[in-house]
Motif scaffolding. Structure first.
Motif, PDB file in Angstrom:
ATOM      1  N   ALA A  37      41.565 -11.309  25.176  1.00 43.24           N
ATOM      2  CA  ALA A  37      40.721 -12.454  24.796  1.00 43.24           C
ATOM      3  C   ALA A  37      40.399 -12.420  23.306  1.00 43.24           C
ATOM      4  N   CYS A  38      40.081 -11.232  22.806  1.00 43.31           N
ATOM      5  CA  CYS A  38      39.748 -11.116  21.375  1.00 43.31           C
ATOM      6  C   CYS A  38      40.959 -11.403  20.509  1.00 43.31           C
ATOM      7  N   LEU A  39      42.136 -10.918  20.945  1.00 44.83           N
ATOM      8  CA  LEU A  39      43.351 -11.188  20.185  1.00 44.83           C
ATOM      9  C   LEU A  39      43.666 -12.681  20.163  1.00 44.83           C
ATOM     10  N   LEU A  40      43.547 -13.313  21.322  1.00 43.41           N
ATOM     11  CA  LEU A  40      43.801 -14.757  21.384  1.00 43.41           C
ATOM     12  C   LEU A  40      42.818 -15.529  20.515  1.00 43.41           C
ATOM     13  N   ALA A  41      41.531 -15.093  20.545  1.00 40.35           N
ATOM     14  CA  ALA A  41      40.521 -15.762  19.710  1.00 40.35           C
ATOM     15  C   ALA A  41      40.823 -15.575  18.228  1.00 40.35           C
ATOM     16  N   GLY A  42      41.218 -14.350  17.857  1.00 40.01           N
ATOM     17  CA  GLY A  42      41.534 -14.094  16.457  1.00 40.01           C
ATOM     18  C   GLY A  42      42.736 -14.877  15.995  1.00 40.01           C
ATOM     19  N   ALA A  46      42.519 -17.987  13.430  1.00 37.40           N
ATOM     20  CA  ALA A  46      43.267 -17.843  12.180  1.00 37.40           C
ATOM     21  C   ALA A  46      44.197 -19.031  11.979  1.00 37.40           C
ATOM     22  N   ALA A  47      44.835 -19.467  13.081  1.00 39.87           N
ATOM     23  CA  ALA A  47      45.717 -20.628  12.972  1.00 39.87           C
ATOM     24  C   ALA A  47      44.936 -21.891  12.611  1.00 39.87           C
ATOM     25  N   ILE A  48      43.747 -21.996  13.178  1.00 40.33           N
ATOM     26  CA  ILE A  48      42.932 -23.185  12.907  1.00 40.33           C
ATOM     27  C   ILE A  48      42.418 -23.188  11.472  1.00 40.33           C
ATOM     28  N   VAL A  49      41.905 -22.033  11.005  1.00 41.84           N
ATOM     29  CA  VAL A  49      41.309 -22.004   9.657  1.00 41.84           C
ATOM     30  C   VAL A  49      42.373 -22.190   8.585  1.00 41.84           C
ATOM     31  N   LEU A  51      44.552 -24.363   8.703  1.00 36.67           N
ATOM     32  CA  LEU A  51      44.712 -25.811   8.586  1.00 36.67           C
ATOM     33  C   LEU A  51      43.512 -26.484   7.909  1.00 36.67           C
ATOM     34  N   LEU A  52      42.411 -25.748   7.761  1.00 38.82           N
ATOM     35  CA  LEU A  52      41.223 -26.342   7.135  1.00 38.82           C
ATOM     36  C   LEU A  52      41.459 -26.564   5.644  1.00 38.82           C
ATOM     37  N   PRO A  53      40.993 -27.708   5.096  1.00 37.84           N
ATOM     38  CA  PRO A  53      41.176 -27.969   3.663  1.00 37.84           C
ATOM     39  C   PRO A  53      40.292 -27.061   2.820  1.00 37.84           C
ATOM     40  N   VAL A  54      40.758 -26.760   1.637  1.00 36.62           N
ATOM     41  CA  VAL A  54      40.020 -25.907   0.706  1.00 36.62           C
ATOM     42  C   VAL A  54      39.169 -26.792  -0.207  1.00 36.62           C
ATOM     43  N   TYR A  55      37.900 -26.435  -0.347  1.00 38.42           N
ATOM     44  CA  TYR A  55      36.979 -27.197  -1.193  1.00 38.42           C
ATOM     45  C   TYR A  55      36.524 -26.335  -2.367  1.00 38.42           C
ATOM     46  N   TYR A  56      36.321 -27.026  -3.501  1.00 41.31           N
ATOM     47  CA  TYR A  56      35.802 -26.385  -4.709  1.00 41.31           C
ATOM     48  C   TYR A  56      34.487 -27.063  -5.090  1.00 41.31           C
ATOM     49  N   GLN A  57      33.540 -26.274  -5.513  1.00 36.78           N
ATOM     50  CA  GLN A  57      32.205 -26.804  -5.827  1.00 36.78           C
ATOM     51  C   GLN A  57      31.932 -26.699  -7.327  1.00 36.78           C
ATOM     52  N   ALA A  58      31.573 -27.845  -7.919  1.00 32.16           N
ATOM     53  CA  ALA A  58      31.174 -27.889  -9.332  1.00 32.16           C
ATOM     54  C   ALA A  58      29.665 -28.046  -9.412  1.00 32.16           C
ATOM     55  N   ASN A  59      29.038 -27.303 -10.313  1.00 28.96           N
ATOM     56  CA  ASN A  59      27.580 -27.305 -10.433  1.00 28.96           C
ATOM     57  C   ASN A  59      27.173 -27.643 -11.863  1.00 28.96           C
ATOM     58  N   THR A  60      26.102 -28.395 -11.983  1.00 22.42           N
ATOM     59  CA  THR A  60      25.472 -28.645 -13.271  1.00 22.42           C
ATOM     60  C   THR A  60      23.970 -28.501 -13.109  1.00 22.42           C
ATOM     61  N   VAL A  61      23.318 -27.919 -14.117  1.00 23.26           N
ATOM     62  CA  VAL A  61      21.882 -27.622 -14.045  1.00 23.26           C
ATOM     63  C   VAL A  61      21.200 -28.286 -15.238  1.00 23.26           C
ATOM     64  N   PHE A  62      20.058 -28.896 -14.981  1.00 19.29           N
ATOM     65  CA  PHE A  62      19.330 -29.562 -16.064  1.00 19.29           C
ATOM     66  C   PHE A  62      17.838 -29.562 -15.762  1.00 19.29           C
ATOM     67  N   PRO A 341      36.806 -23.007   2.901  1.00 19.19           N
ATOM     68  CA  PRO A 341      36.200 -22.223   3.987  1.00 19.19           C
ATOM     69  C   PRO A 341      36.341 -20.717   3.744  1.00 19.19           C
ATOM     70  N   PHE A 342      35.449 -19.954   4.354  1.00 18.83           N
ATOM     71  CA  PHE A 342      35.527 -18.493   4.329  1.00 18.83           C
ATOM     72  C   PHE A 342      36.318 -18.056   5.566  1.00 18.83           C
ATOM     73  N   ARG A 343      37.609 -17.998   5.415  1.00 18.63           N
ATOM     74  CA  ARG A 343      38.492 -17.817   6.581  1.00 18.63           C
ATOM     75  C   ARG A 343      38.238 -16.493   7.297  1.00 18.63           C
ATOM     76  N   THR A 344      38.067 -15.422   6.537  1.00 17.71           N
ATOM     77  CA  THR A 344      37.855 -14.100   7.154  1.00 17.71           C
ATOM     78  C   THR A 344      36.600 -14.088   8.013  1.00 17.71           C
ATOM     79  N   LEU A 345      35.520 -14.652   7.465  1.00 19.28           N
ATOM     80  CA  LEU A 345      34.273 -14.678   8.227  1.00 19.28           C
ATOM     81  C   LEU A 345      34.396 -15.535   9.474  1.00 19.28           C
ATOM     82  N   ILE A 346      35.139 -16.638   9.360  1.00 13.83           N
ATOM     83  CA  ILE A 346      35.307 -17.511  10.531  1.00 13.83           C
ATOM     84  C   ILE A 346      36.081 -16.781  11.626  1.00 13.83           C
ATOM     85  N   VAL A 347      37.158 -16.099  11.238  1.00 13.17           N
ATOM     86  CA  VAL A 347      37.962 -15.368  12.242  1.00 13.17           C
ATOM     87  C   VAL A 347      37.147 -14.246  12.864  1.00 13.17           C
TER      88      VAL A 347
END
Length: 380
Positions: A37-42, A46-49, A51-62, A341-347
């Motif tokens: 079960a754990c192997l199948l879940a992993g 892993a296969a699902i993550v 496929l997840l799109p990668v996002y980048y965050q830009a920050n500005t402070v004022f 996404p943080f793929r390792t943490l999700i898996v």
């Protein structure tokens, strides 16, 4: 005595204990199922993550600036206090409200064509709602613990994320300035009306004052008062002297007939001159109070008009100036590292949850395996 103790101990209720060894034995018996079960879940996660799109965050402070920076009374040194540089809680709340406004969101949606970017049908009845909701899921505005404001934008394109963040910050600054400038506009309109009204009032006072001066012949109250009084006094002295001489010549007889005629003419002329001076003095005194009153009103109105014109110039100068509503501390640089996404943490999380629920399921199955569920279902 020992028999009694044994009897008492036999009468005490026994507390059931959970045998940890039996639990471990049960889990080891199902270890293949757990590992599978754990192997199948992993593998599945892993296969699902992947496929997840990668996002980048830009920050500005004022930081939010204080509206005192755009107050002419403080800016030009007319106030008793020096203008504050940084805004207070109210100013920060105002900036946060602007940052969350639909006006800002719609501006960014139109500027960057986010309907197409997010693949949302612009012509659908709920298109605006969906694009706003999608954008707000990638947009974050927060107040830091040091009273700064942090604006964050996520996107799959790191360059676009930085561009949107900078544009959003600049638009917030523009909207903040427009709020201050709208207040300045109302103040300018008020001063323009006051100046126009006081100019009309000043024109009426000027016309009235000119009419009074012409009517009473008063053009310089102090100089005319002194000159008329001195001239009347001199004329009166001359008249008295001439009359005294005339009386003296009359008392000496007819041999001074020629002198008597001369002094009679002089006395008559001085009497006429003195009479006219008295008339001028009377007219001067009659109009003096009115002229002084309107002169004082004219001077006060002129002073007030000058002050309003000066304030109007100050407000117009401040309105024309580019006074920012914020102080930028950190520009929105192009992000180099993904934000999710943080793929390792999700898996790892999926494997752990699967492991946990598998254990619970096995223990429940073993605990109630001998239960006749059919009888339970039928209520027997």
């Amino acid at each position: 005595m020992t028999a009694q103790k044994d009897k008492v101990s036999n009468n005490l209720p026994t507390t059931p204990k959970t045998d940890l060894v039996d639990v471990i034995r049960t889990l080891f018996r199902w270890k293949k199922v757990i590992v599978t079960a754990c192997l199948l879940a992993g593998i599945g996660s892993a296969a699902i993550v992947l496929l997840l799109p990668v996002y980048y965050q830009a920050n500005t402070v004022f930081f939010a600036t204080s509206p005192d920076q755009a107050t002419p009374e403080l800016l030009f040194g007319d106030g008793a206090l020096a203008p504050e540089l940084y805004g207070n809680e109210s100013d920060i709340d105002r900036m946060l409200t602007i940052s969350e406004s639909n006006e800002l969101i719609d501006y960014l949606v139109d500027t960057f064509r986010l309907y197409e970017h997010y693949d949302i049908d612009e012509d659908s009845p709920k298109g605006q709602f969906y694009v706003r909701r999608h954008f707000l899921g990638l947009y974050d505005i927060t107040k830091t613990k040091r009273d700064a404001i942090q604006l964050s934008i996520e996107d799959q394109d790191p360059e676009l994320a930085a561009t949107i963040a900078r544009t959003a910050r600049d638009k917030i600054n523009q909207l903040g300035q427009s709020l201050i400038k709208s207040t300045q506009q109302r103040a300018i309109a008020t001063f323009v009306n006051n100046v126009s009204s006081k100019e009309e009032q000043l024109a009426v006072l000027s016309d009235t004052l000119q009419a009074l001066r012409k009517r009473y012949g008063i053009y310089n109250t102090e100089a005319q008062s002194e000159s008329l009084t001195a001239l009347a006094s001199t004329t009166e002295n001359k008249l008295n002297s001439t009359r005294a001489k005339l009386i003296a010549f009359q008392e000496r007889g007819g041999r001074f007939r020629d002198s008597i005629g001369v002094y009679e003419i002089k006395a008559a002329g001085l009497e006429e001159e003195f009479s006219k001076l008295n008339l001028k003095l009377d007219r001067f005194n009659d109009g003096l109070s009115q002229v002084l009153l309107y002169t004082r009103q004219y001077q006060e109105a002129n002073t007030s008009l000058s002050e309003d014109k000066e304030k109007l110039k100050q407000y117009q100068a401040t309105y024309s100036s580019d006074i920012p509503a914020m102080i930028v501390v950190e520009d929105a640089a192009r992000p180099q590292v993904k934000s999710r996404p943080f793929r390792t943490l999700i898996v790892l999380g999926a494997v752990f949850v699967t492991f946990l629920f598998t254990l619970i399921g096995i223990l429940l199955f073993e605990a109630y395996s001998d239960v006749d569920w059919k009888a339970v279902y039928q209520g027997e």
